[in-house]
Enzyme design. Structure first.
Site, short mmCIF file in Angstrom:
data_model
loop_
_atom_site.label_atom_id
_atom_site.label_comp_id
_atom_site.label_asym_id
_atom_site.label_seq_id
_atom_site.Cartn_x
_atom_site.Cartn_y
_atom_site.Cartn_z
N ASP A 94 50.91 -38.00 13.96
CA ASP A 94 49.59 -37.87 13.00
C ASP A 94 48.21 -37.66 14.01
O ASP A 94 48.37 -37.41 14.61
CB ASP A 94 48.98 -39.40 12.78
CG ASP A 94 48.22 -40.02 13.51
OD1 ASP A 94 49.33 -40.21 14.80
OD2 ASP A 94 47.59 -40.44 13.06
N GLU A 102 47.78 -43.19 14.79
CA GLU A 102 47.11 -43.05 16.16
C GLU A 102 46.16 -43.38 15.84
O GLU A 102 44.82 -44.34 16.12
CB GLU A 102 48.48 -42.70 17.06
CG GLU A 102 47.37 -43.33 18.53
CD GLU A 102 46.28 -42.24 18.86
OE1 GLU A 102 45.49 -43.10 19.67
OE2 GLU A 102 46.04 -41.43 17.92
#
Length: 465
Positions: free
Chosen positions: A101, A166
């Site tokens: 991400d 994250e």
């Protein structure tokens, strides 16, 4: 959405390094934006990224066990030689981590190249996620794919753990760690993003420094709030909600947490002395005995040097009345606190209350994590990392440090005592500044070095204790 570099990019790849760069460029085209605002997140882009991984790295997906955890977490198991034909109790596995991400882009027009176009130009792979953290993810898979092609089998089991949230401090990494814990897996080594081969990072040091995170600060968000009767702004009362809150914020700013040099920072300075000019070399080499004056120097320098010495408090949000002529019935501020090892959430809250000295200012923990345990620099795991870094980056000094930010690896400290943070890429000051900012890019040559690092690390497991 394009999946290949634009027509005006550099010619089609001719070398293995260029081919690897082309694959990373394709991964960058997936808008895997992670955000606390659901409208910014497109699940189809995450799904497209996962499909693309299987296409670009077919041997990994054919040879390794694979499962999705917590929806978007990717967990691979590469069975080691020792587990199938070795001793009755095989050696503990390693875990290589990354996340796919990325943070949102504020304004695409301010980029030299569109952030999700996957452009390769001027010897660089341009785009959001090139450094944070698709570059490391792709380098791990490139190394694994090449070794599988050669018939390589690691001496230990190798787990690849890739997270999908994250950037929002999400729960996927924790779910993966819990999955391994339930299965009785206790890794010998965990390696995630964090440090890098940093140039221009330390004053007076004339060599690049491969900084390896051995711990990371805790992260705590605290809301400060004050309640008040409010009223019309034409008749303000003394010490209303906003002024009382403002006084609390100023008190926090005027009285920072006490500073000291952590033993990890002392060791870091000692290692940096080998690449420093004469006077800093003498000072750094004696950092243990000169801890107090060096602490004052670091504090005076501000920025990162100051943050290395203490728990920091940054008030990032303020809110009061919704109208300019109405007194606030409630005023609030959000403080983002980075907790140094040796402190805790509890001790931080106690100090905040003592510093603010106002019972009408309420404190509420929004969310928080404790500082990570400090991993050793004298064990075989760190020795292996140092050996591989020395081979791939012979001009660099390897040094431990305490990370100021947070990574997914903190979720693994409950199942592993040797957790390290190091992205094997050269990053100058401009490159580090581009992370979470405009014009993020990774040099093709540096990407190749990162692939070689993971390759040598996997090959070195056979000689590790």
């Amino acid at each position: 959405m394009p999946t290949t570099a634009p027509a005006d990019a550099e010619p089609l790849p001719r070398t293995p390094e260029e081919a690897a760069a082309s694959r990373l460029a394709q991964l960058i085209t997936c808008r895997t934006v992670s955000s606390r605002d659901p409208e910014d997140v497109d699940p189809s882009e995450f799904a497209r990224f996962r499909r693309l991984l299987a296409e670009l790295y077919p041997l990994v997906h054919a040879a390794l066990e694979f499962e999705q955890v917590n929806g978007g977490g990717l967990l691979y198991r590469w069975a080691g030689r020792a587990g199938s034909s070795g001793p009755a109790v095989p050696p503990a596995p390693i875990v290589l981590m990354a996340h796919y991400d990325v943070v949102p882009v504020e304004d695409e027009d301010t980029w030299d190249h569109p952030p999700f176009a996957g452009v390769i130009e001027g010897g660089y792979i341009h785009g959001r996620g090139a450094l944070d953290d698709k570059g490391a993810l792709a380098a791990i898979l490139e190394a694994a794919e090449a070794l599988l092609r050669e018939g390589f089998v690691p001496e230990r089991d190798v787990y690849l753990s890739f997270g999908d949230n994250e950037e929002t401090a999400g729960d996927t990494a924790a779910a993966i760690a819990e999955t391994l814990a339930v299965r009785g897996v206790r890794p010998w080594l965990v390696l995630d993003e964090g440090g890098a081969v940093a140039a221009q990072a330390f004053p007076f040091v004339n060599r690049p420094v491969a900084v390896v995170g051995v711990s990371e600060k805790g992260i705590l968000d605290v809301e400060l709030s004050v309640e008040d009767p409010g009223g019309h702004a034409s008749t303000p009362s003394r010490r209303g909600a906003t002024s009382r809150l403002a006084r609390a914020v100023v008190r926090l700013d005027n009285r920072p947490f006490p500073a000291s040099l952590h033993p990890v920072t002392v060791e870091m300075l000692g290692r940096l002395s080998t690449g420093s000019s004469l006077l800093p070399r003498l000072l750094f080499a004696r950092a243990g005995t000169l801890r107090r004056p060096l602490t004052r120097v670091f504090g005076a320098l501000g920025g990162e040097p100051n943050a290395l010495t203490r728990t920091t408090v940054a008030v990032t949000r303020l809110q009061g009345s919704k109208a300019s002529n109405v007194l606030a019935t409630r005023a609030s501020a959000t403080a983002n606190i980075r907790i140094a090892p040796g402190e805790s959430i509890g001790s931080v809250l106690d100090r905040l209350r003592r510093t603010i000295r106002d019972r009408k200012v309420s404190l509420r923990v929004i969310e928080g994590t404790e500082p990570s345990p400090v991993s050793s620099t004298t064990n075989p795991q760190f020795a292996l990392l140092e050996e591989v870094i020395g081979e791939i980056f012979p001009d660099a000094i390897t040094a431990p440090y305490i990370m100021l930010g947070g990574t997914d690896s903190r979720r693994f400290t409950t199942i592993c005592g040797a957790v390290y943070r190091f992205a094997p890429f050269r990053m100058d000051k401009a490159a580090r500044a581009s992370i979470h900012a405009d014009n993020e890019k990774l040099a093709v040559k540096s990407f190749g070095e990162g692939i070689l690092f993971y390759r040598r690390l996997l090959q070195g497991l056979g000689t590790a204790a």
